[in-house]
Design an enzyme around this catalytic site. Structure first.
Site, mmCIF file in Angstrom:
data_model
loop_
_atom_site.group_PDB
_atom_site.id
_atom_site.type_symbol
_atom_site.label_atom_id
_atom_site.label_comp_id
_atom_site.label_asym_id
_atom_site.label_seq_id
_atom_site.Cartn_x
_atom_site.Cartn_y
_atom_site.Cartn_z
ATOM 1 C CB ILE A 99 -70.612 40.414 -46.742
ATOM 2 C CG1 ILE A 99 -70.770 38.911 -47.026
ATOM 3 C CG2 ILE A 99 -69.180 40.731 -46.337
ATOM 4 C CD1 ILE A 99 -69.906 38.393 -48.144
ATOM 5 C CB CYS A 100 -69.411 44.419 -44.329
ATOM 6 S SG CYS A 100 -68.618 45.831 -43.542
ATOM 7 C CB THR A 101 -72.332 48.239 -44.861
ATOM 8 O OG1 THR A 101 -71.534 48.123 -46.051
ATOM 9 C CG2 THR A 101 -71.498 48.848 -43.746
ATOM 10 C CB THR A 119 -73.770 45.735 -39.832
ATOM 11 O OG1 THR A 119 -73.130 46.242 -41.019
ATOM 12 C CG2 THR A 119 -73.906 46.856 -38.815
ATOM 13 C CB ALA A 152 -69.028 41.725 -38.122
#
Length: 323
Positions: A99-101, A119, A152
């Site tokens: 998730i994300c970073t 990301t 992202a």
């Protein structure tokens, strides 16, 4: 039961950590039984997560029994992660989600080499710079590359988790999970990350009534002109407002809703595939099959084979609306 293990570590983003816990924890099968077992593990008894400290009930050995491992985002990209965390990720054979970073964590463990990933848009260039073996796509909500899935920003993590629930258990379970989490069904993975949403000004246009009308009229072969007429707008104005408020064109949005409804019918009824296509507004079986494959990834017959209708599960075939 499918075991989902969520990895915690110092500097983890708490919202990212909570997303898989909530989504997978709220997913239930049609008989009411939990669809997943969810565990949170860490390499230490307690980890720092922004303004809070989190005590994880499991250590990294939990990854050995995981079917899916979720890696939440990291707040500071320049802080080195413990070798034990990276080694555990490198060794696991479980399906991997970030998730994300969290994509930076997977990349540091070597799990994104040779794969396509995404990301947060603001960190995409840095991910590509640090890990040139990764093909970074900064313009999508999530990417599924075999058993490794990346998302992202934080909200896209919700989309990714629902996408996984849908793939594992079907559209009905995903829809019930979304309602339980008080969130909409997931956006398509290829949708652009950044959507410039402008709230309607006084006297301006809100698309909510139109979206409701479209959902009630999926069976009709609607054109852009038909939709614009219902909204009392020109086609140009409609397209502009639609993109501002939904991130897609009217036809794209309508097509996605038709396919989602088709998935429900394929799962819950024994209607022939061609009939399902006509019930959701496709004028030809070929157009239905092509659109279904493009959005879902498999043709309608293969989808039904994977998620056959349950005996007497019954979702009544929709009757045409009168308008």
């Amino acid at each position: 039961m499918h075991q989902v293990v969520v990895l915690a570590y110092d500097g983890v983003v708490p919202f990212d950590l909570s997303v898989p816990v909530e989504v997978f924890g709220r997913a239930h099968r049609a008989d009411g039984s939990p669809a997943y077992g969810v565990r949170v593990c860490a390499d230490t008894e307690e980890v720092r997560a922004g303004a809070v400290d989190i005590r994880a009930p499991y250590d990294l050995s939990a990854l050995a029994g995981a079917d899916t491992v979720v890696v939440p985002g990291v707040a500071d990209l320049d802080v080195a992660l413990p070798a034990a965390v990276l080694d555990a990720l490198a060794a696991t054979s479980a399906r991997l989600l970030s998730i994300c970073t969290g994509a930076f964590v997977l990349a540091a463990a070597g799990r994104l080499d040779g794969r396509r990933a995404t990301t947060h848009w603001a960190a995409a260039a840095e991910l590509a710079r640090r890990h040139p073996a990764v093909t970074v796509d900064p313009d999508v909500l999530f990417v599924a590359d075999g058993p490794v899935l990346t998302s992202a920003g934080a909200a896209a993590g919700l989309d990714l988790c629902l996408h996984v629930v849908r793939g594992d258990h079907g559209a009905a379970v995903a829809a019930d999970t979304a309602r339980s989490c008080v969130m909409p069904l997931e956006r398509a993975g290829g949708q652009a990350q950044f959507i410039a949403y402008e709230p309607p000004v006084p006297g301006g246009h809100s698309l909510q009534p139109l979206l409701g009308w479209l959902a009630d009229n999926l069976h009709r072969p609607l054109t852009l002109a038909d939709i614009a007429g219902q909204a009392a707008m020109s086609t140009r104005s409609l397209s502009r407002h639609f993109r501002e408020q939904t991130g897609s064109t009217p036809v794209q949005w309508l097509n996605r809703q038709r396919i989602r409804r088709a998935q429900q019918l394929l799962e819950r009824t024994d209607e022939p595939v061609e009939r399902v296509g006509s019930l959701v507004g496709f004028t030809s079986p070929t157009a239905f099959r092509e659109s279904f494959r493009q959005l879902v990834g498999v043709p309608p017959r293969a989808y039904r084979a994977a998620f056959p209708p349950a005996p007497r599960a019954g979702l009544a075939s929709p009757r045409p609306h009168r308008s």
